[in-house]
Design an enzyme around this catalytic site. Structure first.
Site, PDB file in Angstrom:
ATOM      1  N   SER A 242      15.551 -40.478 -26.620  1.00 22.00           N
ATOM      2  CA  SER A 242      15.387 -39.951 -27.979  1.00 22.00           C
ATOM      3  C   SER A 242      15.267 -38.430 -27.882  1.00 22.00           C
ATOM      4  CB  SER A 242      14.169 -40.565 -28.658  1.00 22.00           C
ATOM      5  OG  SER A 242      13.029 -40.438 -27.843  1.00 22.00           O
ATOM      6  N   THR A 275      11.442 -40.767 -24.244  1.00 29.83           N
ATOM      7  CA  THR A 275      11.473 -39.496 -24.976  1.00 29.83           C
ATOM      8  C   THR A 275      12.219 -38.468 -24.146  1.00 29.83           C
ATOM      9  OG1 THR A 275       9.489 -38.635 -23.919  1.00 29.83           O
ATOM     10  CG2 THR A 275       9.189 -39.845 -25.994  1.00 29.83           C
ATOM     11  N   ASP A 276      12.702 -37.429 -24.807  1.00 29.66           N
ATOM     12  CA  ASP A 276      13.086 -36.234 -24.065  1.00 29.66           C
ATOM     13  C   ASP A 276      11.782 -35.581 -23.597  1.00 29.66           C
ATOM     14  OD1 ASP A 276      14.416 -34.152 -22.878  1.00 29.66           O
ATOM     15  OD2 ASP A 276      15.685 -33.687 -24.594  1.00 29.66           O
ATOM     16  N   TRP A 277      11.900 -34.582 -22.754  1.00 31.72           N
ATOM     17  CA  TRP A 277      10.775 -34.087 -21.956  1.00 31.72           C
ATOM     18  C   TRP A 277       9.780 -33.229 -22.764  1.00 31.72           C
ATOM     19  CZ3 TRP A 277      13.215 -37.541 -19.705  1.00 31.72           C
ATOM     20  CH2 TRP A 277      13.054 -37.878 -18.374  1.00 31.72           C
ATOM     21  N   ILE A 278       9.031 -33.872 -23.617  1.00 29.94           N
ATOM     22  CA  ILE A 278       8.121 -33.159 -24.505  1.00 29.94           C
ATOM     23  C   ILE A 278       6.695 -33.516 -24.110  1.00 29.94           C
ATOM     24  CG2 ILE A 278       7.934 -34.975 -26.281  1.00 29.94           C
ATOM     25  CD1 ILE A 278       8.654 -31.339 -27.130  1.00 29.94           C
TER      26      ILE A 278
END
Ligand code: BGC
Length: 775
Positions: A242, A275-278
């Site tokens: 995402s 998730t993307d790297w957040i």
């Protein structure tokens, strides 16, 4: 792996539990049992990436701190030793395996092949070739002990200025979906996974972590989700990533309508979403949305899951659904199987794969008087710093630490062409100077992110005149870089710099005065302006960022060892501003900095905090063809050293749509391949439609002069459909559809008709509504 074993041995010796060690361990058939045996803490740890003390992962919470498993891999899933759950390793992507090239205590390098970037693969229009590139890349994933490659990147080229377009495929969702599906199939043939990304509408890098992409339901479905839908259904990726941004008011990572209703319920996706790297967001909302894994992972996220389950704000059922999917993923991984990886990928064999595939992706934009291939020309005056400092790939997480990059000077040399010595010396000295000044050398500088191009060197007219006397031809490489977290600018990036333009003017004046030709090579990850200068040189070859063998691949085409067969998967507009999206892209915002716009919150800045997709589905050629707007090079365009004729086309109704065919014949003097694009113009009435839309495509095999091939196409009524918001359905109106067989969107060579006697409809869920007016 070593630490994993040591820990087990230590546990056994300490007697913590001979009994425990023999207890329940994960296997492919006992996921439910394992789930039942897990504590809430264990479940919460499995949903959060990166941190695994017992397996030696350290407190890895950000990229680059996973040394104990595979140095430089972007992330991990956590292991749970008690239950025989190993950590698994996730690595970028998408132009090769991105890991750290050096390791403490080891003198050997850990390089991976630098393959061509996404745009380059897409412009081959050759799904079999893309699958074979994926197969080769996937072998390296497996060889380096990685379980999932964080690739492919497949966002839509909404604007040519998006900084990450080089990682993506096209402005068209069908091309995007077909390429992604082929790439996924290729990688996953090796028994490792992929993560198609970034889901969804991550079409700008400016404020990518927060920007709210406001899009109509029709445009979301038809343009931005369609490629993902095709990739999920035809490629079956193990995972989906995402994106960072919001979509219609909600972070995609927290968007249950997107991740569960559409992705799983409608499309049948059965893998995991990460998730993307957040950092930490609303973890409970992410879990509830169906975002199974939080990357790169922070202890606070596990704590939040535990606390919110205890307080009743997050249901155990939601947590269990994610845990089950992660366990089902883990049992498929090589790490779970205990695969003994070699760390010795077949770099030489894969160099040949990248050399061939890069050449097939290159697009010949202009070839006046058959300037190319270079015949009987031996001495080349090689201009442009990028000729000597070739760009193999883009910057950011898409940067691959490759063993070498063949620049164009070396490529020409390898083919026995001579590069004028004095000019070469000048450029090499300038390159040394720039490297010393910035303390950077392309291969070693910041392995994580790569580096930008050096500014162009100015060359005096006197020097150019001398070169024009000495050399047989001038080749000028124009270089452009793109990267994660920033968008491109129009001035001095999309457009040529004043210095580049001057150099081109001088080269053309001097070489033409001597009756000699000028060839421009574009070494960029995305589109640049060409309309204002394309009349000047004799030939233009778009080389993209073609991977580590770039200089050889370009030379193979320049000398005619290979015949160009790439075609554009995006429009080259006259001006960047011609795209309707330009009205709502950060470039406009930067012209009116800080101007808050009513209705979007006090501090909301248009095109930064939120971006209105006012152009709707009018992205790329859908707009240019419908509006009749002139472009520099149209979608689907590309020249060859040979010519092709298109025979009679045929269309026949099938059970759920139609089958089409056309005969293509090589009418020229050298062997070549042709890409045929099947466009459809819908009958009038009903929804407003673009003038024509790509519905299928095919590429011939290498046809010898005089040889023919019949290409076939399958189009379903579902693929013909547009999304009707009024009834929340995919609809294909009944009536006559004109089926057009094109060499490009502007070069239709044959037409047929398909008649749909009864309207086709397919109802879906009423989701992903924009919360803000698009007016
Ligand atoms: C990028 C992803 C990448 C991830 C891990 C993020 O910043 O957007 O594409 O996979 O980092 O490196």
């Amino acid at each position: 792996m070593k630490l994993y074993k040591i820990t087990i041995v230590a546990l056994l010796l300490s007697g913590v539990g001979r009994a425990e060690a023999q207890q329940l361990k994960l296997n492919a058939g006992n996921v439910d049992e394992i789930l039942k045996a897990m504590t809430l803490e264990e479940k919460a740890s499995l949903l959060v990436g990166g941190r695994n003390k017992s397996y030696g992962g350290g407190n890895a919470t950000t990229i680059g701190f996973t040394e104990a498993v595979v140095p430089g891999a972007a992330g991990l899933t956590q292991g749970i030793e008690r239950l025989g759950i190993p950590p698994t390793v996730l690595s970028d992507g998408p132009a090769g395996v991105r890991i750290q090239p050096t390791r403490e205590g080891s003198s050997r390098p850990y390089h991976a092949t630098g393959f061509p970037v996404g745009t380059s693969l897409a412009t081959t229009w050759n799904v079999d070739l893309v699958e074979s590139v994926g197969k080769a890349m996937g072998e390296e994933v497996l060889d380096y002990g990685i379980d999932v490659l964080l690739a492919p990147g497949m966002n839509i080229h909404r604007s040519p200025l998006c900084g990450r377009n080089f990682e993506y495929y096209s402005e068209d969702p069908l091309v995007t979906g077909k390429m992604a599906a082929a790439f996924v199939r290729g990688i996953q043939k090796n028994g490792v996974g992929t993560s198609i990304k970034h889901f969804a509408v991550n079409s700008q890098e400016t404020n990518r972590n927060h920007v709210d992409e406001v899009v109509s339901q029709r445009a979301v479905r038809e343009i931005y989700l369609k490629g993902f839908e095709i990739a999920v259904k035809e490629g079956k990726p193990w995972t989906v990533m995402s994106s960072y941004n919001r979509l219609n008011g909600v972070y995609t990572q927290e968007n249950r309508e997107l991740l569960t209703t559409v992705l799983r319920d409608e499309w049948g996706f059965d893998g995991i979403v990460m998730t993307d790297w957040i950092g930490q967001r609303n973890t409970a909302a992410q879990v509830h949305a169906g975002n199974d894994l939080m990357e790169p992972g922070m202890p606070a996220q596990s704590e939040e899951i535990i606390a919110k389950v205890k307080s009743g704000e997050l249901s155990v059922e939601d947590v269990d659904a994610c845990v089950r999917r992660i366990l089902e993923y883990i049992v498929k991984t090589p790490r779970f199987r205990g695969y003994k990886y070699s760390e010795q990928p077949a770099l030489e064999a894969h160099a040949a794969v990248t050399r061939r595939s890069a050449a097939e992706g290159m697009v010949l934009l202009k070839n006046e008087d058959n300037t190319l291939p270079l015949k009987d020309l031996k001495k080349v005056a090689l201009f442009g710093i990028t000729s000597y400092d070739f760009i193999a790939g883009g910057m950011g997480s898409g940067n691959v630490c490759k063993p070498y990059v063949v620049n164009l000077m070396q490529g020409l040399d390898n083919a026995g062409l001579e590069v004028t010595e004095d000019l070469k010396k000048l450029y090499l000295a300038y390159k040394d100077y720039q490297e010393a000044k910035t303390e950077s050398e392309r291969l070693s500088f910041d392995w994580r992110w790569g580096r930008d191009i050096f500014p162009e060197m100015s060359v005096s007219r006197t020097c150019i005149d001398k070169q024009a006397k000495k050399a047989d031809v001038a080749v000028f490489t124009v270089g452009r870089q793109g990267g994660e977290a920033w968008d491109r600018k129009v001035k001095d990036d999309f457009n040529l710099t004043a210095q580049e333009r001057q150099l081109l003017d001088d080269l053309c004046a001097a070489f033409h005065a001597e009756g000699k030709k000028v060839v421009v090579v574009i070494n960029a990850g995305g589109v640049i302006e060409t309309a204002s200068w394309k009349e000047l040189p004799d030939a233009i070859l778009l080389a993209w960022q073609p991977g580590e063998e770039g200089g050889n691949s370009v030379t193979d085409l320049l000398v005619g060892k290979e015949n160009p067969s790439g075609k554009l998967t995006m429009t080259f507009p006259v001006s960047a501003m011609d795209h309707p999206s330009s009205l709502n892209f950060p470039t406009t915002a930067s012209q009116v900095p800080g101007k808050p716009v009513e209705g979007a919150g006090k501090w909301a800045k248009r095109n930064v905090d939120y971006t209105l997709h006012q152009e709707g589905i009018n992205v790329g050629y859908r707009y240019f063809a419908t509006a009749g707007k002139k472009v520099s090079y149209p979608f689907g365009y590309g020249l060859s050293y040979t010519t092709f004729s298109y025979g009679k086309s045929a269309v026949k109704a099938s059970a759920d749509g139609f089958k089409a065919s056309i005969v293509v014949t090589n009418t020229g003097k050298v062997a070549g391949k042709e890409v045929v694009q099947l466009y459809v113009s819908a009958p009038g009435g009903g929804l407003q439609k673009p003038a024509l839309e790509l519905k299928s495509f095919a590429k011939t095999r290498l046809l010898q002069p005089g040889e023919s091939e019949t290409l076939t196409f399958d189009v379903t009524n579902y693929a013909l459909a547009s999304f009707d918001e009024a009834v929340q359905s995919w609809v294909s109106a009944k009536g006559r559809y004109t089926v057009k067989f094109g060499a490009s969107v502007e070069d239709i060579r044959a037409t047929s008709v398909y008649t749909l006697s009864k309207e086709f409809t397919q109802k879906v869920n009423d989701v992903l509504k924009p919360g803000m007016s698009l007016e």
